[in-house]
Design a protein around this motif. Structure first.
Motif, PDB file in Angstrom:
ATOM      1  N   THR A  19      70.764  19.806  67.803  1.00  0.00           N
ATOM      2  CA  THR A  19      70.253  18.600  68.452  1.00  0.00           C
ATOM      3  C   THR A  19      70.926  18.367  69.794  1.00  0.00           C
ATOM      4  O   THR A  19      70.277  17.955  70.750  1.00  0.00           O
ATOM      5  CB  THR A  19      70.454  17.374  67.541  1.00  0.00           C
ATOM      6  N   VAL A  55      60.657  16.444  67.330  1.00  0.00           N
ATOM      7  CA  VAL A  55      61.831  16.362  66.454  1.00  0.00           C
ATOM      8  C   VAL A  55      62.154  14.907  66.123  1.00  0.00           C
ATOM      9  O   VAL A  55      62.426  14.575  64.966  1.00  0.00           O
ATOM     10  CB  VAL A  55      63.042  17.074  67.098  1.00  0.00           C
ATOM     11  N   GLN A  56      62.113  14.039  67.112  1.00  0.00           N
ATOM     12  CA  GLN A  56      62.398  12.617  66.859  1.00  0.00           C
ATOM     13  C   GLN A  56      61.347  12.009  65.939  1.00  0.00           C
ATOM     14  O   GLN A  56      61.685  11.221  65.048  1.00  0.00           O
ATOM     15  CB  GLN A  56      62.463  11.852  68.170  1.00  0.00           C
ATOM     16  N   ALA A  59      62.135  13.187  62.436  1.00  0.00           N
ATOM     17  CA  ALA A  59      63.324  12.489  61.934  1.00  0.00           C
ATOM     18  C   ALA A  59      62.988  11.064  61.499  1.00  0.00           C
ATOM     19  O   ALA A  59      63.439  10.603  60.452  1.00  0.00           O
ATOM     20  CB  ALA A  59      64.417  12.471  63.000  1.00  0.00           C
ATOM     21  N   LYS A  60      62.184  10.381  62.305  1.00  0.00           N
ATOM     22  CA  LYS A  60      61.786   9.004  61.941  1.00  0.00           C
ATOM     23  C   LYS A  60      60.990   9.003  60.645  1.00  0.00           C
ATOM     24  O   LYS A  60      61.151   8.119  59.808  1.00  0.00           O
ATOM     25  CB  LYS A  60      60.972   8.383  63.063  1.00  0.00           C
ATOM     26  N   MET A  63      63.319   9.389  57.741  1.00  0.00           N
ATOM     27  CA  MET A  63      64.138   8.194  57.507  1.00  0.00           C
ATOM     28  C   MET A  63      63.327   7.047  56.920  1.00  0.00           C
ATOM     29  O   MET A  63      63.897   6.125  56.349  1.00  0.00           O
ATOM     30  CB  MET A  63      64.807   7.748  58.811  1.00  0.00           C
TER      31      MET A  63
END
Length: 64
Positions: A19, A55-56, A59-60, A63
């Protein structure tokens, strides 16, 4: 599926992650192509900025 393996062209410091490299590339060279991926019958370039957004988003989703 055909598998291709290549040796790494870089090393990461002991306490770094992939990252970190992506964030650095997105900040310093956002238009640099980091990934080429298949979209249907075509290969599509993916810039550092686009890859960071992908990628973000993933990831969200993890989560949530």
């Amino acid at each position: 599926m055909r598998e291709i393996s290549e040796p790494a062209t870089f090393t990461l410091p002991e306490h770094a992650s992939m990252t970190d490299a992506l964030l650095r590339h997105a900040a310093t060279a956002p238009d640099r192509v980091l990934l080429v991926r298949r979209n249907g019958d075509q290969w599509v370039d993916t810039s550092a900025a686009e890859l960071l957004a992908i990628v973000q988003g993933a990831a969200k989703g993890l989560m949530a």
